[in-house]
Design an enzyme around this catalytic site. Structure first.
Site, mmCIF file in Angstrom:
data_model
loop_
_atom_site.group_PDB
_atom_site.id
_atom_site.type_symbol
_atom_site.label_atom_id
_atom_site.label_comp_id
_atom_site.label_asym_id
_atom_site.label_seq_id
_atom_site.Cartn_x
_atom_site.Cartn_y
_atom_site.Cartn_z
ATOM 1 N N SER A 1 2.156 -21.581 -2.084
ATOM 2 C CA SER A 1 2.901 -20.353 -2.367
ATOM 3 C C SER A 1 2.616 -19.977 -3.811
ATOM 4 C CB SER A 1 4.401 -20.539 -2.127
ATOM 5 O OG SER A 1 4.905 -21.652 -2.849
ATOM 6 N N GLU B 1 3.842 -17.613 -7.403
ATOM 7 C CA GLU B 1 4.863 -16.860 -8.130
ATOM 8 C C GLU B 1 4.209 -15.792 -8.991
ATOM 9 O OE1 GLU B 1 8.303 -18.754 -10.308
ATOM 10 O OE2 GLU B 1 7.261 -17.863 -12.035
ATOM 11 N N ASP C 1 18.603 -18.292 -17.266
ATOM 12 C CA ASP C 1 18.634 -18.718 -18.670
ATOM 13 C C ASP C 1 19.809 -18.068 -19.393
ATOM 14 O OD1 ASP C 1 16.329 -20.232 -18.366
ATOM 15 O OD2 ASP C 1 15.016 -18.548 -18.870
#
Length: 305
Positions: free
Chosen positions: A21, A23, A115
């Site tokens: 996969s 990103e 974050d």
């Protein structure tokens, strides 16, 4: 030993196809948009299990993430996974984002705490009326849309804010209990860290896939600064391989591909059959590494036959 590991040990790596996969991140400019879509077009024929699109700090890329996901659904056969965090929005706002994704056909979300709004290293806080943790976010997603698959993060060197590994795995366990069915690791460069982490996770009875996250270091200095802030150790041996190459991008690419290919091939020899690549919106190194894993576009396989 898995079938993949047996095949590689026997010298027939191309027989068993690993799952992969990718990103991507949403582009900020027209030039970045062209680069992203050229990369997607280059990598799509490798038929990844899914492609994920990141979500900026505090939801700063929310609309661009949604637009990228919608275009992937409209113009490709790829299955997109949308990143989503707890930061910067109320529960109502986040629920609306999830509903919008579901409406356009998204059935996979990568649910993250996110974050700190001020950046890594600053105090973490969420919206007063928002989801306060990733398990809460996962539970909220699954409650509204049980058919959405949820992937989460995992940390072979533990999350920088976790007290210790036990606390870190407590959090992973809570994510699984809330409905997560896959974990993707933070970047790591020492495979022993991954296997030791996997042993800890399995000892807890956590059985979901723990997919190694792999990042080819296109720009070593930039990437090292990013990953170390997120808690990843960059070994001295790796830094030495890029020494003296600051002004030599072509050689850096060759070194980066060699290092990452070596890492995934060693993982595969030990039975790992699924990989998630942090592409940084660039296709060349990831395509080359996938090729070395025995992954070919269908057209190439037909030509070889």
């Amino acid at each position: 030993m898995t079938d993949l590991a047996t095949a590689i040990a026997d010298g027939h790596a191309a027989i068993i196809r690993p799952k992969i996969s990718f990103e991507f991140f949403p582009p900020k400019t027209e030039e970045m948009d062209r680069t992203l879509w050229a990369s997607i077009e280059r990598l799509a024929p490798l038929e990844p299990s899914f492609v994920s699109v990141t979500y900026g700090a505090g939801g700063s890329t929310r609309e661009r993430t949604h637009a990228t996901i919608a275009r992937i659904l409209k113009e490709t056969a790829l299955l997109p996974a949308a990143h989503l965090t707890c930061v910067g929005a109320s529960r109502h706002e986040i629920d609306e984002v999830v509903d919008r994704y579901h409406e356009v056909g998204v059935r996979h979300i990568v649910a993250l705490r996110g974050d700190p709004p001020g950046g890594i290293g600053t105090p973490y806080y969420t919206h007063a009326e928002g989801y306060q943790s990733s398990p809460e976010l996962i539970a909220g997603i699954k409650k509204r849309h049980p058919d959405i698959e949820v992937s989460v993060s995992a940390y072979p060197e533990k999350h920088p804010e976790s007290r210790d590994f036990d606390a870190d795995i407590d959090m992973l366990e809570a994510k699984v209990d809330a409905g997560a069915t896959r974990a993707i690791t933070q970047v790591f460069f020492d495979n022993d860290l991954y296997f030791r982490y996997l042993d800890r996770v399995r000892a807890r009875g956590i059985t979901i896939p723990i997919v190694p996250g792999i990042m080819p270091m296109h720009n070593f200095k930039q990437a090292r600064g990013f990953v170390t802030r997120a808690g990843t150790t960059v070994p001295d041996w790796l830094a030495e391989k890029f020494d003296g190459l600051d002004d030599d991008p072509e050689t850096r690419k060759l070194v980066a591909a060699t290092v990452a290919a070596g890492q995934v091939q060693k993982l595969a020899k030990h039975g790992v059959d699924t990989f998630h690549f942090y592409t940084m919106n660039r296709a060349d190194l990831v395509f080359a590494i996938s090729h070395l894993l025995g992954i070919r576009p269908k057209s190439a396989n037909k030509a070889a036959a």
